[in-house]
Every structure is written in structure tokens, then in C-alpha cells.
Scaffold this motif. Structure first.
Motif, PDB file in Angstrom:
ATOM      1  N   TYR A 155       0.816  -1.217   0.000  1.00  0.00           N
ATOM      2  CA  TYR A 155       0.000   0.000   0.000  1.00  0.00           C
ATOM      3  C   TYR A 155       0.853   1.273   0.000  1.00  0.00           C
ATOM      4  CZ  TYR A 155      -3.604  -3.282   1.526  1.00  0.00           C
ATOM      5  OH  TYR A 155      -4.467  -4.342   1.613  1.00  0.00           O
ATOM      6  N   HIS A 156       2.158   1.152   0.043  1.00  0.00           N
ATOM      7  CA  HIS A 156       3.064   2.282   0.237  1.00  0.00           C
ATOM      8  C   HIS A 156       2.795   3.448  -0.722  1.00  0.00           C
ATOM      9  CE1 HIS A 156       6.708   4.505   1.171  1.00  0.00           C
ATOM     10  NE2 HIS A 156       6.935   4.565  -0.133  1.00  0.00           N
ATOM     11  N   ASP A 157       2.870   3.212  -2.013  1.00  0.00           N
ATOM     12  CA  ASP A 157       2.693   4.302  -2.990  1.00  0.00           C
ATOM     13  C   ASP A 157       1.311   4.932  -2.868  1.00  0.00           C
ATOM     14  OD1 ASP A 157       5.266   3.958  -3.959  1.00  0.00           O
ATOM     15  OD2 ASP A 157       4.631   2.565  -5.544  1.00  0.00           O
ATOM     16  N   ARG A 158       0.331   4.111  -2.626  1.00  0.00           N
ATOM     17  CA  ARG A 158      -1.030   4.611  -2.481  1.00  0.00           C
ATOM     18  C   ARG A 158      -1.167   5.536  -1.260  1.00  0.00           C
ATOM     19  NH1 ARG A 158      -5.826   0.294  -1.977  1.00  0.00           N
ATOM     20  NH2 ARG A 158      -7.443   1.722  -1.290  1.00  0.00           N
ATOM     21  N   ILE A 159      -0.528   5.166  -0.162  1.00  0.00           N
ATOM     22  CA  ILE A 159      -0.575   5.985   1.062  1.00  0.00           C
ATOM     23  C   ILE A 159       0.142   7.304   0.827  1.00  0.00           C
ATOM     24  CG2 ILE A 159       0.198   6.141   3.461  1.00  0.00           C
ATOM     25  CD1 ILE A 159      -0.192   3.031   3.564  1.00  0.00           C
ATOM     26  N   VAL A 160       1.341   7.260   0.239  1.00  0.00           N
ATOM     27  CA  VAL A 160       2.106   8.488  -0.043  1.00  0.00           C
ATOM     28  C   VAL A 160       1.289   9.415  -0.940  1.00  0.00           C
ATOM     29  CG1 VAL A 160       4.187   9.428  -1.147  1.00  0.00           C
ATOM     30  CG2 VAL A 160       4.363   7.413   0.333  1.00  0.00           C
ATOM     31  N   ASP A 161       0.713   8.877  -1.995  1.00  0.00           N
ATOM     32  CA  ASP A 161      -0.113   9.688  -2.910  1.00  0.00           C
ATOM     33  C   ASP A 161      -1.326  10.263  -2.186  1.00  0.00           C
ATOM     34  OD1 ASP A 161       1.627   9.174  -4.995  1.00  0.00           O
ATOM     35  OD2 ASP A 161       0.389   7.567  -5.867  1.00  0.00           O
ATOM     36  N   LEU A 162      -1.969   9.470  -1.360  1.00  0.00           N
ATOM     37  CA  LEU A 162      -3.152   9.924  -0.626  1.00  0.00           C
ATOM     38  C   LEU A 162      -2.819  11.112   0.276  1.00  0.00           C
ATOM     39  CD1 LEU A 162      -6.139   9.484   0.225  1.00  0.00           C
ATOM     40  CD2 LEU A 162      -5.288   7.861   1.945  1.00  0.00           C
ATOM     41  N   VAL A 163      -1.712  11.013   1.012  1.00  0.00           N
ATOM     42  CA  VAL A 163      -1.330  12.094   1.929  1.00  0.00           C
ATOM     43  C   VAL A 163      -0.866  13.313   1.141  1.00  0.00           C
ATOM     44  CG1 VAL A 163       0.237  12.786   3.793  1.00  0.00           C
ATOM     45  CG2 VAL A 163      -0.818  10.506   3.819  1.00  0.00           C
ATOM     46  N   ASN A 164      -0.004  13.121   0.167  1.00  0.00           N
ATOM     47  CA  ASN A 164       0.488  14.258  -0.620  1.00  0.00           C
ATOM     48  C   ASN A 164      -0.640  14.978  -1.354  1.00  0.00           C
ATOM     49  OD1 ASN A 164       3.197  14.152   0.119  1.00  0.00           O
ATOM     50  ND2 ASN A 164       3.749  12.783  -1.559  1.00  0.00           N
ATOM     51  N   SER A 165      -1.598  14.236  -1.875  1.00  0.00           N
ATOM     52  CA  SER A 165      -2.697  14.872  -2.623  1.00  0.00           C
ATOM     53  C   SER A 165      -3.690  15.585  -1.707  1.00  0.00           C
ATOM     54  CB  SER A 165      -3.407  13.852  -3.507  1.00  0.00           C
ATOM     55  OG  SER A 165      -4.055  12.891  -2.699  1.00  0.00           O
ATOM     56  N   ASN A 166      -3.600  15.342  -0.416  1.00  0.00           N
ATOM     57  CA  ASN A 166      -4.480  16.023   0.549  1.00  0.00           C
ATOM     58  C   ASN A 166      -3.709  16.979   1.448  1.00  0.00           C
ATOM     59  OD1 ASN A 166      -7.402  14.925   0.419  1.00  0.00           O
ATOM     60  ND2 ASN A 166      -6.078  13.137   0.085  1.00  0.00           N
ATOM     61  N   ALA A 167      -2.562  17.435   0.986  1.00  0.00           N
ATOM     62  CA  ALA A 167      -1.725  18.348   1.772  1.00  0.00           C
ATOM     63  C   ALA A 167      -2.476  19.632   2.127  1.00  0.00           C
ATOM     64  CB  ALA A 167      -0.442  18.675   1.013  1.00  0.00           C
ATOM     65  N   GLN A 168      -3.444  20.024   1.295  1.00  0.00           N
ATOM     66  CA  GLN A 168      -4.193  21.247   1.575  1.00  0.00           C
ATOM     67  C   GLN A 168      -4.979  21.121   2.884  1.00  0.00           C
ATOM     68  OE1 GLN A 168      -5.033  19.081  -0.816  1.00  0.00           O
ATOM     69  NE2 GLN A 168      -7.234  18.698  -0.647  1.00  0.00           N
ATOM     70  N   LEU A 169      -5.361  19.907   3.275  1.00  0.00           N
ATOM     71  CA  LEU A 169      -6.060  19.709   4.551  1.00  0.00           C
ATOM     72  C   LEU A 169      -5.135  20.006   5.732  1.00  0.00           C
ATOM     73  CD1 LEU A 169      -8.000  16.385   3.780  1.00  0.00           C
ATOM     74  CD2 LEU A 169      -8.898  18.736   3.765  1.00  0.00           C
ATOM     75  N   ILE A 170      -3.876  19.626   5.582  1.00  0.00           N
ATOM     76  CA  ILE A 170      -2.886  19.916   6.613  1.00  0.00           C
ATOM     77  C   ILE A 170      -2.625  21.404   6.657  1.00  0.00           C
ATOM     78  CG2 ILE A 170      -0.494  19.526   7.346  1.00  0.00           C
ATOM     79  CD1 ILE A 170      -0.735  16.728   5.981  1.00  0.00           C
ATOM     80  N   LYS A 171      -2.448  22.003   5.475  1.00  0.00           N
ATOM     81  CA  LYS A 171      -2.193  23.440   5.388  1.00  0.00           C
ATOM     82  C   LYS A 171      -3.339  24.255   5.998  1.00  0.00           C
ATOM     83  CE  LYS A 171      -0.645  27.060   2.317  1.00  0.00           C
ATOM     84  NZ  LYS A 171      -0.171  27.393   0.997  1.00  0.00           N
ATOM     85  N   ALA A 172      -4.570  23.820   5.766  1.00  0.00           N
ATOM     86  CA  ALA A 172      -5.734  24.512   6.326  1.00  0.00           C
ATOM     87  C   ALA A 172      -5.685  24.495   7.849  1.00  0.00           C
ATOM     88  CB  ALA A 172      -7.022  23.875   5.810  1.00  0.00           C
TER      89      ALA A 172
END
Length: 176
Positions: A155-172
Motif C-alpha cells: 500500500y506504500h505508494d497509495r498511502i504516499v499519494d493519498l497524503v500528498n494529494s491532501n496536503a491542503q487539509l494539513i495546510k488549512a
């Protein structure tokens, strides 16, 4: 024994008593009583020192937890999901400990909970931990993502992509 009891070893009454066995037994009882008194005093002192150490340790742990919450509480409750994998923020030092223990990784031992520019998340399927994720809060990118024993999972690549693609949630959460 006479020296130990502070008796005069030059006094004939002490070194050659009328009943040597009785004098010996009395001296032994006095030495044992003295030893027990010292042991009790030492145990009392050690117990007081242990309580003081425990109180200092609890205070230090409370201060660490307060510092951690001050740094990371704005991220608490953040969950990123793709309907199968759920990635959530670790919300206490205890969770760092449990994550490190379960995954056999250094997330607790290396003190990641003290790093101001790091956010650690746990990727799970159901209640099972899949990988532990570290996000750099300056770049908002995943810098580490590993499974048990620091090995990558399917699941590694999928997890990295999921977190990176939702970085705006962290930024918010950072600007809130």
C-alpha cells in the motif's frame, strides 16, 4: 561486634564477660536491631527519593505532553481516507509509543513527537496499522512512510499519494 556497638574493647568486662554466650547473644541482638533500624531508615529514604523521582518524572511527562499538544493540537481530528485506507494524526505521546511498539519503529524512541516541523500520521485499514507516515510541515510533503520494521507495504505508494494529494487539509489546519 564491640567496635560496631561503640563499646570499649580495652575494658575487661566487655572482652571477658562472666557469661560469654549471653554477652555474645545480647551483642548480636543489639547489632541486628541496629541493622534493622538502619535498613528501615534507608528504605524510608529510598522510598522518599523514589516518590520524588516519580513526581519529577510525572511532571516532566506532563510538560512534554503539554508542549506536544501546544504544537500539534491544531491537527488533532484530521483524517484522510480513500474509503479503504484511513490516515489519522497521532494525537498523544502515548499513541507515538503504541505506534512505535506495534510497528517496531523508532517513532517514539527518536522523539518524533518533539519535532515542531514534523507531523506523524498512522495509515490503517480498519484497526490494523499499515504504515506510519511523516510529513514535513514546511514542504507539506511525505518524507517517510514505512510499515512494520521500516519496510514498505504493498500500500506504500497509495498511502504516499493519498497524503500528498491532501496536503491542503494539513495546510488549512496550520493557518486556522
Amino acid at each position: 561486634m564491640l567496635n560496631n556497638l561503640g563499646q570499649d574493647i580495652r575494658n575487661p568486662k566487655n572482652i571477658c564477660p562472666a557469661n560469654f554466650i549471653d554477652a555474645h547473644d545480647r551483642a548480636m541482638r543489639r547489632i541486628e536491631a541496629k541493622r534493622m533500624k538502619e535498613r528501615t531508615e534507608n528504605e524510608r529514604r529510598w522510598e522518599a527519593e523514589r516518590r520524588d523521582r516519580d513526581q519529577r518524572k510525572l511532571l516532566e511527562e506532563k510538560q512534554r505532553e503539554d508542549y506536544f499538544k501546544a504544537m500539534k493540537s491544531k491537527f488533532f481530528g484530521l483524517v484522510i481516507s480513500d474509503n479503504e485506507i484511513t490516515v489519522k494524526v497521532l494525537e498523544s505521546i502515548e499513541e507515538y509509543y503504541e505506534e512505535g511498539k506495534a510497528q517496531n519503529i523508532c517513532v517514539f524512541g527518536a522523539g518524533y513527537y518533539t519535532k515542531a516541523e514534523s507531523l506523524v500520521l498512522s495509515a490503517r485499514i480498519g484497526d490494523r496499522i499499515i504504515e506510519t507516515v511523516e510529513v514535513d510541515l514546511q514542504t507539506l510533503r511525505v518524507v517517510q512512510c514505512h510499515g512494520k520494521g521500516n519496510l514498505n507495504t504493498p500500500y506504500h505508494d497509495r498511502i504516499v499519494d493519498l497524503v500528498n494529494s491532501n496536503a491542503q487539509l494539513i495546510k488549512a489546519r496550520m493557518t486556522a
